[in-house]
Structures are given as structure tokens and as C-alpha cells.
Design a protein around this motif. Sequence first.
Motif, PDB file in Angstrom:
ATOM      1  N   LEU A  81       4.542  -9.446   4.850  1.00 43.13           N
ATOM      2  CA  LEU A  81       4.346 -10.460   4.124  1.00 43.13           C
ATOM      3  C   LEU A  81       5.139 -11.980   4.584  1.00 43.13           C
ATOM      4  O   LEU A  81       6.310 -12.124   4.910  1.00 43.13           O
ATOM      5  CB  LEU A  81       4.991 -10.154   2.613  1.00 43.13           C
ATOM      6  CG  LEU A  81       4.183 -11.010   1.473  1.00 43.13           C
ATOM      7  CD1 LEU A  81       2.917 -10.793   1.377  1.00 43.13           C
ATOM      8  CD2 LEU A  81       4.963 -10.664   0.241  1.00 43.13           C
TER       9      LEU A  81
ATOM     10  N   GLU B 119      -0.126  -6.613  -1.418  1.00 41.54           N
ATOM     11  CA  GLU B 119      -0.092  -7.960  -0.966  1.00 41.54           C
ATOM     12  C   GLU B 119       0.625  -9.115  -2.271  1.00 41.54           C
ATOM     13  O   GLU B 119       1.524  -9.898  -2.279  1.00 41.54           O
ATOM     14  CB  GLU B 119      -1.194  -8.982  -0.432  1.00 41.54           C
ATOM     15  CG  GLU B 119      -0.983 -10.198   0.155  1.00 41.54           C
ATOM     16  CD  GLU B 119      -2.279 -10.652   0.634  1.00 41.54           C
ATOM     17  OE1 GLU B 119      -2.269 -11.129   1.790  1.00 41.54           O
ATOM     18  OE2 GLU B 119      -3.372 -10.592   0.036  1.00 41.54           O
TER      19      GLU B 119
ATOM     20  N   SER C 133      -4.741  -5.580  -1.110  1.00 38.86           N
ATOM     21  CA  SER C 133      -4.723  -6.494  -1.744  1.00 38.86           C
ATOM     22  C   SER C 133      -3.712  -6.593  -2.834  1.00 38.86           C
ATOM     23  O   SER C 133      -2.995  -7.453  -3.174  1.00 38.86           O
ATOM     24  CB  SER C 133      -6.197  -6.716  -2.626  1.00 38.86           C
ATOM     25  OG  SER C 133      -7.050  -7.166  -1.513  1.00 38.86           O
TER      26      SER C 133
ATOM     27  N   ILE D 252       1.267 -13.965   1.817  1.00 37.22           N
ATOM     28  CA  ILE D 252       0.247 -13.514   2.623  1.00 37.22           C
ATOM     29  C   ILE D 252       0.520 -12.591   3.728  1.00 37.22           C
ATOM     30  O   ILE D 252       1.465 -12.776   4.280  1.00 37.22           O
ATOM     31  CB  ILE D 252      -0.953 -14.659   3.184  1.00 37.22           C
ATOM     32  CG1 ILE D 252      -1.235 -15.745   1.985  1.00 37.22           C
ATOM     33  CG2 ILE D 252      -1.840 -14.204   3.887  1.00 37.22           C
ATOM     34  CD1 ILE D 252      -1.684 -17.048   2.518  1.00 37.22           C
ATOM     35  N   TYR D 253      -0.371 -11.460   3.729  1.00 38.94           N
ATOM     36  CA  TYR D 253      -0.001 -10.364   4.822  1.00 38.94           C
ATOM     37  C   TYR D 253      -0.531 -11.132   6.144  1.00 38.94           C
ATOM     38  O   TYR D 253      -1.790 -11.511   6.238  1.00 38.94           O
ATOM     39  CB  TYR D 253      -0.706  -9.168   4.489  1.00 38.94           C
ATOM     40  CG  TYR D 253      -0.023  -8.048   3.699  1.00 38.94           C
ATOM     41  CD1 TYR D 253       1.359  -8.254   3.849  1.00 38.94           C
ATOM     42  CD2 TYR D 253      -0.532  -7.242   2.599  1.00 38.94           C
ATOM     43  CE1 TYR D 253       2.098  -7.470   2.992  1.00 38.94           C
ATOM     44  CE2 TYR D 253       0.005  -6.408   2.094  1.00 38.94           C
ATOM     45  CZ  TYR D 253       1.443  -6.695   1.998  1.00 38.94           C
ATOM     46  OH  TYR D 253       2.312  -5.586   1.395  1.00 38.94           O
TER      47      TYR D 253
END
Length: 189
Positions: free
Chosen positions: A153, A131, A128, A157-158
Motif C-alpha cells: 500500500l 486496499e 479491493s 493504492i496497492y
Amino acid sequence: DINQLDLNKTYTYADYLLWKFKERIELFKGKIFKMSPAPARIHQDILRNINRKFDQFFFGKPCKVYFAPFDVRLPNKNGDIFTVLQPDLCVICDLTKLDDKGCLGAPDLIVEILSPGNAKKEMDYKFSIYEEAGVLEYWMVHPTEKNIQVFVLQNGIYIGLKPITDGEIMTSKTFPELSFSTDEIFVDF
């Protein structure tokens, strides 16, 4: 002594610089996390093998490769630093992020090698944080399963890619010419 600190308190990078603990620690959004004791030999072997590939690829290029212990400070939106991590391996191409204390800002690529004592930390918290910070590519290496999970990424968002397993070719999405067989990473295990 680290046990004298209030682990429920939120700490800053300024606090982190004052501490002289025997244990290595990281700050996750102001919270103290003790790092695992010295990693197992397999962790170190995998780190060395990946670092060899990175050294060969990045030598003479405008990116720098660093391995732990190496402080990566990730400022929040206000520029305050409550997060200081020590990735197993990281690649920084914006050399203005480098200073005598390590890296200030998101590296381009981070590799973390999972150990029994750090799997939740790497898979949950650091995922988290990386990211949110804008790390372009994050690899989680699973020694016992002999695979590498890659997260890229996209729009903040990954996106998880198919795991690269033993005997397959690992190719970076951020650095497409960085490619090698996982046989060279998980050799002798």
C-alpha cells in the motif's frame, strides 16, 4: 439454512453473529460469499509452511499471527461493519484491534492462498477490500505457478511488485527482516 437467506440483501456483522450455518461464509460489503469447501492438501501444506516462517519471525515480537478461521472485521467510514473476512493468514501489530471475536480493523499483512474455486474472490473482491481498508501488505500465493504476488500500500493504492517465483527469496516490505526462500514454501510440489 443459508439457502433461506436473500443473497441480494445487504447484511451486517450483527446478522453474521446470529447465523449458525454448516458452511463457512464471509461478508463482502454486506454480501454473503460462501467459502470454498475444505481446502486441498497443497493449500494446507503451503499455509503451514508460511505459518512456520511467520511463527519463527514474530515469536517474541509485539505482533500476533492468526490463520483461518479467524474473523477480520473491516468497518466502513461510518464505523458500521458490513465486511467480515477470514484470511488464510494475517499479522496484526496494533494489538488494540484484537478482541475475543478476532480483529477489528485492518491487519498489517495478509496472505491468501489461491485455489481454483476462490481465485476471482481473492484477486478481485478481497484485493479491493484490503486496499480500501488499509492493509499495508497483501500476498497472493499461487500454488500451481509456485509464485507469490506481493502488493504494498502506497498512498492508499496497492503497488504490485515483481512476483517471487520458486527458488527466489521472499522478503516482506513491511517487515524487511522477514525473509525466506520460496523453496521452503513450495517444497515437495
